[in-house]
Design an enzyme around this catalytic site. Structure first.
Site, PDB file in Angstrom:
ATOM      1  N   LYS A 195      18.969  30.966 -24.709  1.00 44.79           N
ATOM      2  CA  LYS A 195      19.466  29.652 -24.348  1.00 44.79           C
ATOM      3  C   LYS A 195      19.936  29.640 -22.891  1.00 44.79           C
ATOM      4  O   LYS A 195      20.516  30.614 -22.393  1.00 44.79           O
ATOM      5  CB  LYS A 195      20.624  29.248 -25.257  1.00 44.79           C
ATOM      6  CG  LYS A 195      20.263  29.217 -26.737  1.00 44.79           C
ATOM      7  CD  LYS A 195      19.303  28.096 -27.054  1.00 44.79           C
ATOM      8  CE  LYS A 195      19.044  27.986 -28.545  1.00 44.79           C
ATOM      9  NZ  LYS A 195      18.208  26.827 -28.897  1.00 44.79           N
ATOM     10  N   HIS A 326       9.237  24.344 -34.616  1.00 44.87           N
ATOM     11  CA  HIS A 326      10.663  24.660 -34.524  1.00 44.87           C
ATOM     12  C   HIS A 326      11.237  25.074 -35.872  1.00 44.87           C
ATOM     13  O   HIS A 326      11.033  24.399 -36.879  1.00 44.87           O
ATOM     14  CB  HIS A 326      11.423  23.428 -34.012  1.00 44.87           C
ATOM     15  CG  HIS A 326      12.907  23.540 -34.132  1.00 44.87           C
ATOM     16  ND1 HIS A 326      13.636  22.868 -35.099  1.00 44.87           N
ATOM     17  CD2 HIS A 326      13.808  24.246 -33.405  1.00 44.87           C
ATOM     18  CE1 HIS A 326      14.919  23.151 -34.962  1.00 44.87           C
ATOM     19  NE2 HIS A 326      15.060  23.983 -33.944  1.00 44.87           N
TER      20      HIS A 326
END
Length: 392
Positions: A195, A326
């Protein structure tokens, strides 16, 4: 010439006239709500920006559909943070609409369910609720055929390259991220995603540089900004990140900003990925039609199940785009295996306690199981985490 007269016959009457063509009937539907606790609170850029609270649990609705012939299908939808009770309530509301229906008529049943709640919209909570039923029906159909779902759909491969996300959250210190990477690579994972999107972009770049050094120059490496940047920041960061040979930059902008994503995709050598937050075929087409990303990232439980996912995949393939679904690898493994060009699969071990079966990773790829259907069954732990159940 005598004009011919056309008679319109209702579907139910047509079946009576030509004889029943049904293969089976749905005799029971069970809906349950369960909460999966996470080992530690998880934070991404949306948390650091104050938009959301750290993630501590995930709500799941499960649909278990049984038929007169003795078949059973299992599917699920999920919600992170708010929304689980609302999904469950809507699932209970519409579950009775499936009783007596032919489970093979999946497309028609999807339309029936979505129109049952159409006044609430044909995206968002309504489609995410329908996903549990739709996925269960596909599971059931493949089980009836005694085939893994990937084979029923027409597999292009028997394994899919897989990358890990869960070890690279912003809530983790860099040393922990690097340890997680070492463990993932040792366990056969073929790509690593971390991230980014912190208020301090310098910190982001230091973390990216450290991970790239740890992985080496060629190991597949992705970053995910979780919609944190504005267009100017995304353009600047995109140019700086070019040096790291990334597989993609994910969600650099708001998920609905098709124009901004398209400009980035056109200007950068690094591919752009987005789509996980979208909840309908129409929303995905808005991005696909303008080539807003190089990788499309539909989430079957979010877009309404496997039926709309396959529509999105067809649109993406027609445009020559890559696929990287996802989350929910238990479902997406089969769908990715059936995509024409080589896709990526996202590895999240979070869901493993919910199922009796475990998926195998070997040499950077996840192996499609040879079990019929999706190949999973609910564990006793899932039953213990269940808070509400409705059966008809």
């Amino acid at each position: 010439m005598t004009a011919q007269k056309t008679t319109v016959v209702a579907p139910q009457l047509a079946r009576q006239i030509v004889g029943e063509a049904t293969t089976d009937r749905i005799s029971g539907v069970k809906v349950s709500l369960a909460y999966l606790p996470l080992a530690a609170p998880i934070s991404d850029a949306k948390v650091f920006a104050g938009r959301q609270k750290p993630l501590t649990e995930i709500a799941f609705i499960f649909a278990e559909i049984t038929t007169e012939a003795g078949y059973e299908g299992i599917g699920f939808g999920y919600s992170k943070r708010a929304g689980g009770p609302g999904m469950y309530a809507h699932a209970v509301e519409i579950s009775g609409d499936l009783i007596g229906e032919d489970p093979s008529d999946i497309g028609r049943l999807w339309n029936k369910l979505v129109w049952a709640g159409a006044s609430m919209g044909r995206s968002g909570l309504t489609t995410q609720t329908i996903a549990a039923f739709d996925i269960a029906l596909w599971d059931l159909k493949a089980k009836r055929a005694q085939l893994p779902l990937a084979k029923l759909l027409g597999a292009h491969r028997d394994s899919v390259q897989v990358y890990n996300t869960s070890g690279g959250y912003l809530s983790m210190e860099l040393d922990q991220v690097l340890e997680n990477i070492d463990e993932s690579v040792a366990n056969g994972i073929g790509g690593i995603k971390i991230k980014v999107g912190q208020p301090d972009t310098v910190t982001d770049l230091k973390r990216v540089a450290a991970v790239r050094e740890r992985l080496g120059d060629q190991f597949p490496f992705m970053v995910d900004a979780n919609q944190q940047w504005d267009r100017a920041t995304a353009a600047r960061m995109g140019r700086v990140l070019e040096q790291f040979n990334l597989t993609w930059i994910e969600e650099p902008l708001d998920c609905y900003d098709a124009e901004g994503h398209a400009a980035l995709a056109a200007s950068l050598d690094t591919p752009i990925a987005t789509g996980e937050m979208l909840t309908s075929v129409a929303e995905h087409w808005n991005l696909i039609s303008v080539h807003a990303s190089d990788f499309v990232q539909p989430d079957a439980p979010r877009v309404g199940g496997i039926t709309p996912f396959l529509q999105i995949a067809s649109l993406a393939s027609h445009k020559g785009l890559s696929l990287a679904p996802h989350f929910a690898m238990e479902i997406h493994l089969h769908l990715a295996a059936a995509y024409p060009s080589e896709p990526w699969l996202e590895h999240f071990e979070w869901l493993e306690p919910m199922f009796n079966e475990k998926l195998e990773v070997r040499n950077g790829r996840m192996i499609v199981p040879n079990r019929p259907g999706l190949g999973f069954s609910l564990s006793e732990q899932t039953r213990a985490w269940t808070t509400e159940t409705h059966t008809i």
